[in-house]
Design a protein around this motif. Sequence first.
Motif, PDB file in Angstrom:
ATOM      1  N   ILE A  42       0.605  -1.304  -0.275  1.00 21.85           N
ATOM      2  CA  ILE A  42      -0.064   0.019   0.020  1.00 21.85           C
ATOM      3  C   ILE A  42       0.898   1.143   0.082  1.00 21.85           C
ATOM      4  CG2 ILE A  42      -1.691   1.368   1.503  1.00 21.85           C
ATOM      5  CD1 ILE A  42      -2.805  -1.514   2.176  1.00 21.85           C
ATOM      6  N   ARG A  43       1.773   1.246   0.835  1.00 25.10           N
ATOM      7  CA  ARG A  43       2.729   2.439   0.735  1.00 25.10           C
ATOM      8  C   ARG A  43       3.317   2.494  -0.486  1.00 25.10           C
ATOM      9  NH1 ARG A  43       2.077   4.435   5.497  1.00 25.10           N
ATOM     10  NH2 ARG A  43       2.278   3.456   7.506  1.00 25.10           N
ATOM     11  N   ASP A  44       4.035   1.716  -1.010  1.00 27.93           N
ATOM     12  CA  ASP A  44       4.578   1.819  -2.496  1.00 27.93           C
ATOM     13  C   ASP A  44       3.283   2.341  -3.521  1.00 27.93           C
ATOM     14  OD1 ASP A  44       6.830   0.445  -1.780  1.00 27.93           O
ATOM     15  OD2 ASP A  44       6.548  -1.525  -2.399  1.00 27.93           O
ATOM     16  N   VAL A  45       2.248   1.621  -3.473  1.00 26.95           N
ATOM     17  CA  VAL A  45       1.207   2.217  -4.362  1.00 26.95           C
ATOM     18  C   VAL A  45       1.158   3.708  -4.409  1.00 26.95           C
ATOM     19  CG1 VAL A  45      -1.112   2.102  -5.209  1.00 26.95           C
ATOM     20  CG2 VAL A  45       0.201   0.002  -4.841  1.00 26.95           C
ATOM     21  N   LEU A  46       0.769   4.116  -2.886  1.00 33.86           N
ATOM     22  CA  LEU A  46       0.763   5.400  -2.722  1.00 33.86           C
ATOM     23  C   LEU A  46       1.753   6.348  -3.045  1.00 33.86           C
ATOM     24  CD1 LEU A  46      -1.015   5.327   0.810  1.00 33.86           C
ATOM     25  CD2 LEU A  46      -1.992   5.802  -1.524  1.00 33.86           C
ATOM     26  N   GLU A  47       2.886   5.859  -3.023  1.00 35.85           N
ATOM     27  CA  GLU A  47       4.102   6.599  -3.513  1.00 35.85           C
ATOM     28  C   GLU A  47       4.040   6.797  -5.039  1.00 35.85           C
ATOM     29  OE1 GLU A  47       6.231   7.761  -1.035  1.00 35.85           O
ATOM     30  OE2 GLU A  47       7.186   8.857  -2.730  1.00 35.85           O
ATOM     31  N   SER A  86      -7.631  -1.013   5.376  1.00 39.93           N
ATOM     32  CA  SER A  86      -8.808  -0.895   6.247  1.00 39.93           C
ATOM     33  C   SER A  86      -8.294  -0.138   7.628  1.00 39.93           C
ATOM     34  CB  SER A  86      -9.153  -2.334   6.630  1.00 39.93           C
ATOM     35  OG  SER A  86      -7.928  -3.023   7.226  1.00 39.93           O
ATOM     36  N   SER A  87      -6.963   0.158   7.718  1.00 44.64           N
ATOM     37  CA  SER A  87      -6.412   0.829   8.984  1.00 44.64           C
ATOM     38  C   SER A  87      -6.569   2.060   8.879  1.00 44.64           C
ATOM     39  CB  SER A  87      -5.110   0.561   9.463  1.00 44.64           C
ATOM     40  OG  SER A  87      -4.183   0.736   8.379  1.00 44.64           O
ATOM     41  N   PRO A  88      -7.190   2.982   9.919  1.00 47.80           N
ATOM     42  CA  PRO A  88      -7.464   4.169   9.853  1.00 47.80           C
ATOM     43  C   PRO A  88      -6.282   5.067   9.514  1.00 47.80           C
ATOM     44  CG  PRO A  88      -7.989   3.655  12.096  1.00 47.80           C
ATOM     45  CD  PRO A  88      -7.310   2.248  11.280  1.00 47.80           C
ATOM     46  N   GLU A  89      -4.984   4.629   9.735  1.00 43.28           N
ATOM     47  CA  GLU A  89      -3.789   5.393   9.485  1.00 43.28           C
ATOM     48  C   GLU A  89      -3.614   5.399   8.012  1.00 43.28           C
ATOM     49  OE1 GLU A  89       1.063   5.184   9.712  1.00 43.28           O
ATOM     50  OE2 GLU A  89      -0.243   3.648  10.720  1.00 43.28           O
ATOM     51  N   LEU A  90      -3.553   4.024   7.415  1.00 38.14           N
ATOM     52  CA  LEU A  90      -3.281   4.126   5.857  1.00 38.14           C
ATOM     53  C   LEU A  90      -4.509   4.787   5.053  1.00 38.14           C
ATOM     54  CD1 LEU A  90      -2.099   0.270   5.639  1.00 38.14           C
ATOM     55  CD2 LEU A  90      -0.884   2.490   4.973  1.00 38.14           C
ATOM     56  N   LEU A 104      -4.274   7.589   2.407  1.00 40.73           N
ATOM     57  CA  LEU A 104      -4.991   7.610   1.036  1.00 40.73           C
ATOM     58  C   LEU A 104      -5.658   8.865   0.793  1.00 40.73           C
ATOM     59  CD1 LEU A 104      -6.182   6.049  -1.533  1.00 40.73           C
ATOM     60  CD2 LEU A 104      -7.973   5.245  -0.074  1.00 40.73           C
ATOM     61  N   TYR A 105      -6.458   9.207   1.612  1.00 44.54           N
ATOM     62  CA  TYR A 105      -7.254  10.574   1.603  1.00 44.54           C
ATOM     63  C   TYR A 105      -6.265  11.643   1.309  1.00 44.54           C
ATOM     64  CZ  TYR A 105     -11.155   8.092   3.388  1.00 44.54           C
ATOM     65  OH  TYR A 105     -12.258   7.117   3.548  1.00 44.54           O
ATOM     66  N   LEU A 106      -5.257  12.109   2.126  1.00 37.44           N
ATOM     67  CA  LEU A 106      -4.438  12.899   1.959  1.00 37.44           C
ATOM     68  C   LEU A 106      -3.745  12.839   0.450  1.00 37.44           C
ATOM     69  CD1 LEU A 106      -2.603  13.336   5.357  1.00 37.44           C
ATOM     70  CD2 LEU A 106      -4.484  14.801   4.328  1.00 37.44           C
ATOM     71  N   THR A 107      -3.297  11.674   0.091  1.00 40.75           N
ATOM     72  CA  THR A 107      -2.819  11.567  -1.468  1.00 40.75           C
ATOM     73  C   THR A 107      -3.689  11.876  -2.375  1.00 40.75           C
ATOM     74  OG1 THR A 107      -1.460   9.845  -0.384  1.00 40.75           O
ATOM     75  CG2 THR A 107      -1.350  10.300  -2.823  1.00 40.75           C
ATOM     76  N   ALA A 108      -5.034  11.637  -2.141  1.00 41.76           N
ATOM     77  CA  ALA A 108      -6.144  12.069  -3.307  1.00 41.76           C
ATOM     78  C   ALA A 108      -6.228  13.647  -3.182  1.00 41.76           C
ATOM     79  CB  ALA A 108      -7.266  11.208  -2.952  1.00 41.76           C
ATOM     80  N   LYS A 109      -6.470  14.210  -2.141  1.00 41.63           N
ATOM     81  CA  LYS A 109      -6.767  15.574  -1.980  1.00 41.63           C
ATOM     82  C   LYS A 109      -5.593  16.212  -2.551  1.00 41.63           C
ATOM     83  CE  LYS A 109      -7.471  18.945   1.569  1.00 41.63           C
ATOM     84  NZ  LYS A 109      -8.382  19.850   0.935  1.00 41.63           N
TER      85      LYS A 109
END
Length: 467
Positions: A32-37, A57-61, A65-70
């Motif tokens: 997930i971290r790689d994909v967000l990068e 599913s975890s709140p931190e990830l 995700l939300y911050l990256t999309a914004k």
Amino acid sequence: MGTAADSKAVWLDDAKIRNTLESCSREDVARIRDVLEKARELKGLSPADVAVLMGISSPELLSDLYLTAKAAKEEIYGNRIVLFAPLYISNLCSNECLYCAFRKSNKAVVRRALNKEEITEETKAILRQGHKRVLMVAGEAYPGSGISYVLDAIDAIYDAREDGSSIRRVNVNLAPLSVEDFRQLKNRNIGTFQLFQETYHRETYKQVHLSGPKSDLDWRASSFDRAMLAGIDDVGMGLLYGLYDWRYETLALMQHIAHLEDRFGVGCHTISVPRIEPAVGSDMASHPPHAISDKDFLKLVAILRLAVPYTGIIMSTRENANIRSLTLELGVSQISAGSRTNPGGYKESSQFEAAQFQLGDHRTLAEVVKDLGDHGFIPSFCTGCYRLGRTGKDFMDLAKPGLIKAKCAPNALSTFEEYLLDYATDEARLAGQGAIASTLNGMEDRTRRVSENLLAKVRSGQRDVYC
Ligand code: SAM
Ligand code: SF4
């Protein structure tokens, strides 16, 4: 030249979708971290990447995700949100879509196809709100022969005048057409041709579309091929979330986009994400078989923003004000406002028994505009790209190197200023002009100069100026 893809969804690969979903079924933090990068590079994501993000599913990830999309949305489009109004011209329909109030056998709906004068009156009522962009919608059965009813309706919308103003872009949401009919539609100067696949899952498709031309999944799923062959290069995709698993549907949507990119060099201009809402005379609409939760819905919007960063994401008034506000933070770039989904609904606001589904957001355009401003967005009534021929691949060629913002931002400010001068109360005008001033302050020099130039023209009385 025609191919099998003009009438069949040859690209829709059920086994591939299932394999991708299975291989990414659990939350995999490292991936997930790689994909967000990767997503931060704004080059889009593969279906496997999309599936990885769906596993969050975890709140931190989720918050990552939300911050990256914004950030992606702001980087590409800035803080502008494009506004439009749907215009339902007819609720006659020959199909049996179990979720829709307009379906043929539903006796609970009052049937109505607006005539030319009524369409003019509806358009004028929309213009009086301050809108410049309309999405024309109809059921799949037209009075008269062929699609001439639809073509005449588009003319009526463009021809309507109210206090010197007119609709500048008519997008359409209509049933699939042949290449020849799409050519006629193109000649009427439509903006985007929008069509929602509803579901890409063949079994479900069959179960919910009982009869009529729409019961053929392939004819529907091949519509955009025919539209593009006819020269319509801005197409709007969508799904009716709630019919089948949202993860499956979204990966199928990715296959559809990839197919259009391979064949025509351009995917879709917009994606709509309607969720099934209650509809008069439909049990299914009150109990969607695969209802998507608010949490997954927000995740979906953020994932789409990163998967296809240059595609507009549309949020309609099916959703309530709260969900709409939340999704604006995650990448939604266009919203409808002050909407009615019954033919004649703007002029005669009491006729709700002819509506297609229940609205979640009943606010007026003025209220939505105020709310956008309060949250730091600039409402935009821009139709510039389409008027200057920046459509299809030309639009994407500007968007991908990050150049579209330099057009969107000035056009948003000038059309917002028009709105404030022509339709807003004194209080709203003051607040709006404050927001314009602070947006100008944050702009880089060149874009600010272009914006100030357009704003000066609007303030001196010119209208419909854009770059
Ligand atoms: N009749 C054409 C068709 O089906 O493509 C075009 C217009 S139809 C009125 C527009 C869209 O409304 C459909 O594609 C469907 O996704 C959506 N819709 C139908 N029933 C709905 C419901 N109960 N809740 C939310 N959206 C609905
Ligand atoms: Fe008709 Fe479209 Fe409603 Fe289906 S979704 S019943 S085709 S209006």
